[in-house]
Design an enzyme around this catalytic site. Sequence first.
Site, PDB file in Angstrom:
ATOM      1  CE  LYS A 177      41.333 120.700 132.982  1.00  0.00           C
ATOM      2  NZ  LYS A 177      40.660 121.980 133.158  1.00  0.00           N
ATOM      3  CD  GLU A 193      41.124 114.222 147.409  1.00  0.00           C
ATOM      4  OE1 GLU A 193      41.932 114.434 146.451  1.00  0.00           O
ATOM      5  OE2 GLU A 193      40.750 115.134 148.171  1.00  0.00           O
ATOM      6  N   GLY A 198      36.904 121.393 135.150  1.00  0.00           N
ATOM      7  CA  GLY A 198      36.404 120.172 135.792  1.00  0.00           C
ATOM      8  C   GLY A 198      34.898 120.212 136.022  1.00  0.00           C
ATOM      9  NE  ARG A 199      34.095 126.048 138.500  1.00  0.00           N
ATOM     10  CZ  ARG A 199      35.403 126.276 138.565  1.00  0.00           C
ATOM     11  NH1 ARG A 199      36.239 125.285 138.846  1.00  0.00           N
ATOM     12  NH2 ARG A 199      35.896 127.479 138.351  1.00  0.00           N
ATOM     13  CD  GLU A 245      36.150 123.769 142.154  1.00  0.00           C
ATOM     14  OE1 GLU A 245      36.071 123.355 140.986  1.00  0.00           O
ATOM     15  OE2 GLU A 245      36.571 123.058 143.075  1.00  0.00           O
ATOM     16  CG  HIS A 281       7.572 116.884 155.551  1.00  0.00           C
ATOM     17  ND1 HIS A 281       6.419 116.992 156.290  1.00  0.00           N
ATOM     18  CD2 HIS A 281       7.190 116.767 154.261  1.00  0.00           C
ATOM     19  CE1 HIS A 281       5.374 116.902 155.474  1.00  0.00           C
ATOM     20  NE2 HIS A 281       5.818 116.780 154.237  1.00  0.00           N
ATOM     21  CE  LYS A 318      43.247 120.188 144.960  1.00  0.00           C
ATOM     22  NZ  LYS A 318      43.394 120.367 143.521  1.00  0.00           N
TER      23      LYS A 318
HETATM   24  O1  F6P Z   1      38.983 120.519 143.843  1.00  0.00           O
HETATM   25  C1  F6P Z   1      39.622 121.145 142.806  1.00  0.00           C
HETATM   26  C2  F6P Z   1      39.544 120.405 141.522  1.00  0.00           C
HETATM   27  O2  F6P Z   1      40.580 120.840 140.713  1.00  0.00           O
HETATM   28  C3  F6P Z   1      38.210 120.572 140.812  1.00  0.00           C
HETATM   29  O3  F6P Z   1      38.101 121.747 140.109  1.00  0.00           O
HETATM   30  C4  F6P Z   1      38.185 119.366 139.968  1.00  0.00           C
HETATM   31  O4  F6P Z   1      36.914 119.125 139.453  1.00  0.00           O
HETATM   32  C5  F6P Z   1      38.663 118.331 140.949  1.00  0.00           C
HETATM   33  O5  F6P Z   1      39.663 118.994 141.690  1.00  0.00           O
HETATM   34  C6  F6P Z   1      39.202 117.068 140.360  1.00  0.00           C
HETATM   35  O6  F6P Z   1      40.320 117.294 139.555  1.00  0.00           O
HETATM   36  P1  F6P Z   1      40.840 116.201 138.548  1.00  0.00           P
HETATM   37  O7  F6P Z   1      39.772 115.906 137.557  1.00  0.00           O
HETATM   38  O8  F6P Z   1      42.056 116.796 137.922  1.00  0.00           O
HETATM   39  O9  F6P Z   1      41.176 114.943 139.340  1.00  0.00           O
END
Ligand code: F6P
Length: 546
Positions: free
Chosen positions: A210, A216, A272-273, A358, A389, A509
Amino acid sequence: MATTTKTVTELPAWKALSAHFQTIDRLHLRELFAQDPKRGERLTVEAAGLYLDYSKNRITDETLALLLELAEQSGLRARIDAMFRGEKINVSEKRAVLHVALRAPKGQSIPLDGEDVVPEVHSVLDRMADFSNRVRGGAWRGHTGKPIRNIVNIGIGGSDLGPVMAYEALKHYSDRAMTFRFVSNVDGTDFVEATRDLDPAETLFIISSKTFTTLETMTNAGSARSWSLAGLAGDEEAIAKHFVAVSTNAKEVTKFGIDTANMFGFWDWVGGRYSMDSAIGLSTMLAIGPDNFRAMLGGFHEIDEHFRTAPFERNLPVIMGLLAIWSNNFFGAQTVAVLPYEQYLKRFPAYLQQLTMESNGKHVTIEGHPLSYDTGPIYWGEPGTNGQHSFYQLIHQGTRLIPCDFIAFHKTLNRLGQQHDMLLANVFAQGEALAFGKTPHEVSAEGSADWLVPHRVFEGNRPSNTILMEQLTPAALGKLVALYEHNVFTQGAIWQVDSFDQWGVELGKVLAQRIIPELINEAEPKFVHDSSTNALIRRHRRFRDK
Ligand code: F6P
């Protein structure tokens, strides 16, 4: 948006529920079922192909009436309307919350700041469909002219969990000639293992973020770029054929080197979620095709309409949300186990963890006041029957109360002898065992020695919901996800929290960004850390690969 100045615990319905709880706490589900032979048919609700049996919750008609009263007094109706009207209910980020617009059919109008957002949604969907058809049909070719056979989605959190879950859930409907991989972790192993057997000439990366700034994702995207170029003779022009972006941030996409012609956008009003049905679902569409993707959106929309219009007493997400409040705040349950008896839903609990935790893992109200009650239970789970199990022992005989959501489908997508009936027999048996248990008398009657009786007793009285659907289809998945999205909304509205921000992920972060150069450049730790963190940094520097 209606703001509630009274905290939820001051509402008359909450107080009445607290008093009422004293009588319920002593009641056993065995008695409740004995008193009302029709309970298992009465305490159910069915809508849009979803059947919810909530009779195995520790409730009476009075509990239900009070919970529904709580929903009214909490202003839930006004909050639902505010969301659908595009009001900025994500107060701390000053944003509207309009994932419902992502599945609004063409022709519906949802204005935001005076502009209808539905046409933009459909224009992106149409571009996604055109792109998916070209890739799936072999018209979109890689730099060397080979067709694309491998899709690698790079993203994390909402830009990964939804796509992974949906791909696994709808694998039956996917193009089996194509390979789909998902890279999320900044641990290099994730990328290396996902790509080790792929040919760069046949591989397309979707960089899903987003913000297009997430550490990452940007790091993995950089590795993907190097991997592609290394396999494609270092020709920079190859990037255009092997990289597309899904983002709200065109500037950063361009900076990374992806032409915005190859970018699929979405908007800041999609959390995002809550984004698996936006362009973030591009990998899903590539896997199952545009028609199936649209059918999934249709499923989402059916539940949206149900949530928006059904009276609360017949409103599936509202009932589930209220029952979650009852277990969490009155019985003190800390968790909810989500137990899909459907192998294709194996990633559904992981997906729900971000959606629920979240969203509602919050410690202050929308107005910023500290909370005096618990929010956000811990969601977890595994597909049945595997969990049986493993951890079910604790659910049956442990000291904690763990409400369970069982999810199952009447028809399997892979008929194998009588295995599906065996699967369903297990899900029904678990709900029955949890609710009714086995008394000392019953255990003795089976011939157990006296000393063994306590070990073999099941107290029962452990609550569960059973959700049944006909078959796992794209539409069914959309319905299931929307059910939980609005269940989370209901819980958040009652707790008076902002379910759409996530400030809690920020501190870690920022600190990681501070520590990275201290590890990589081996600069002396700046001693801004505590002695534990400093010692850990030094120790890693001593032993790390040089
Ligand atoms: O971990 C926080 C967060 O902002 C989530 O809400 C989101 O889904 C994720 O990081 C990834 O963010 P982006 O889509 O901006 O890379």
